[in-house]
Design a protein around this motif. Structure first.
Motif, PDB file in Angstrom:
ATOM      1  N   LEU A  86    -111.351 -63.204  22.336  1.00  0.00           N
ATOM      2  CA  LEU A  86    -110.724 -62.265  21.587  1.00  0.00           C
ATOM      3  C   LEU A  86    -110.627 -60.969  21.957  1.00  0.00           C
ATOM      4  O   LEU A  86    -109.397 -60.394  22.310  1.00  0.00           O
ATOM      5  N   VAL A  87    -111.664 -60.335  21.711  1.00  0.00           N
ATOM      6  CA  VAL A  87    -111.579 -58.855  22.046  1.00  0.00           C
ATOM      7  C   VAL A  87    -111.355 -58.585  23.408  1.00  0.00           C
ATOM      8  O   VAL A  87    -110.594 -57.750  23.928  1.00  0.00           O
ATOM      9  N   PHE A  90    -107.482 -58.593  24.019  1.00  0.00           N
ATOM     10  CA  PHE A  90    -107.005 -57.488  23.328  1.00  0.00           C
ATOM     11  C   PHE A  90    -107.262 -56.179  24.251  1.00  0.00           C
ATOM     12  O   PHE A  90    -106.373 -55.449  24.488  1.00  0.00           O
ATOM     13  N   THR A 106    -107.174 -56.761  15.921  1.00  0.00           N
ATOM     14  CA  THR A 106    -107.971 -57.603  15.964  1.00  0.00           C
ATOM     15  C   THR A 106    -107.911 -58.300  14.454  1.00  0.00           C
ATOM     16  O   THR A 106    -108.262 -57.629  13.377  1.00  0.00           O
TER      17      THR A 106
END
Length: 151
Positions: A86-87, A90, A106
């Motif tokens: 996820l990071v 982003f 997030t």
């Protein structure tokens, strides 16, 4: 064991169908990429990571993108946790450069984002530290291979 076969079926059928829908004839995987990629993908249970494996497999089967898929990408994704995925998405999409900016975007708690940035630095996906970081050239190539969008 049956669960692994279910995941393996899932991560191979979806990329193949996506390519066929685009009018692209999927190519056979080179064993040096295909064997470790399929082995690693078949062991993954986390939805966010399964999607990355599907994207890497799709790129490996796409004759126009296969050269962008490095063997090291398989090893890198094997070391991703769901929060790292996820990071990474982003950071690569929004060109985030500070932990403060990233935490607000997030759904992950601040400590989780911090740990993910540390892991992504260790994996050479981003460079810098948790207070000031950018996507590394290796991370940019991983992003390209996965077909991640920029915003």
């Amino acid at each position: 064991m049956a669960y692994c076969f279910c995941i393996l079926y899932h991560v191979t059928v979806i990329p193949r169908k996506r390519l066929e829908e685009k009018g692209i004839i999927p190519q056979l995987l080179s064993p040096s990429i295909g064997v470790p990629l399929l082995e690693a993908a078949s062991m993954e249970e986390q939805e966010d990571l399964v999607k990355l494996w599907e994207a890497l497999l799709e790129a490996a089967m796409d004759p126009t993108k296969a050269r962008a898929v490095r063997r090291g990408f398989v090893e890198t994704l094997k070391l991703f946790d769901p929060a790292d995925a996820l990071v990474f998405q982003f950071v690569s999409a929004l060109r985030m450069q500070s932990l403060k900016d990233l935490v607000g975007c997030t759904p992950e708690p601040a400590n989780s984002v911090y740990i993910s940035i540390e892991n992504l630095v260790k994996l050479r996906v981003v460079r810098g530290d948790t207070s000031d970081f950018i996507l590394s050239p290796y991370g940019a190539e991983l992003k390209r291979a996965l077909g991640l969008p920029s915003l």
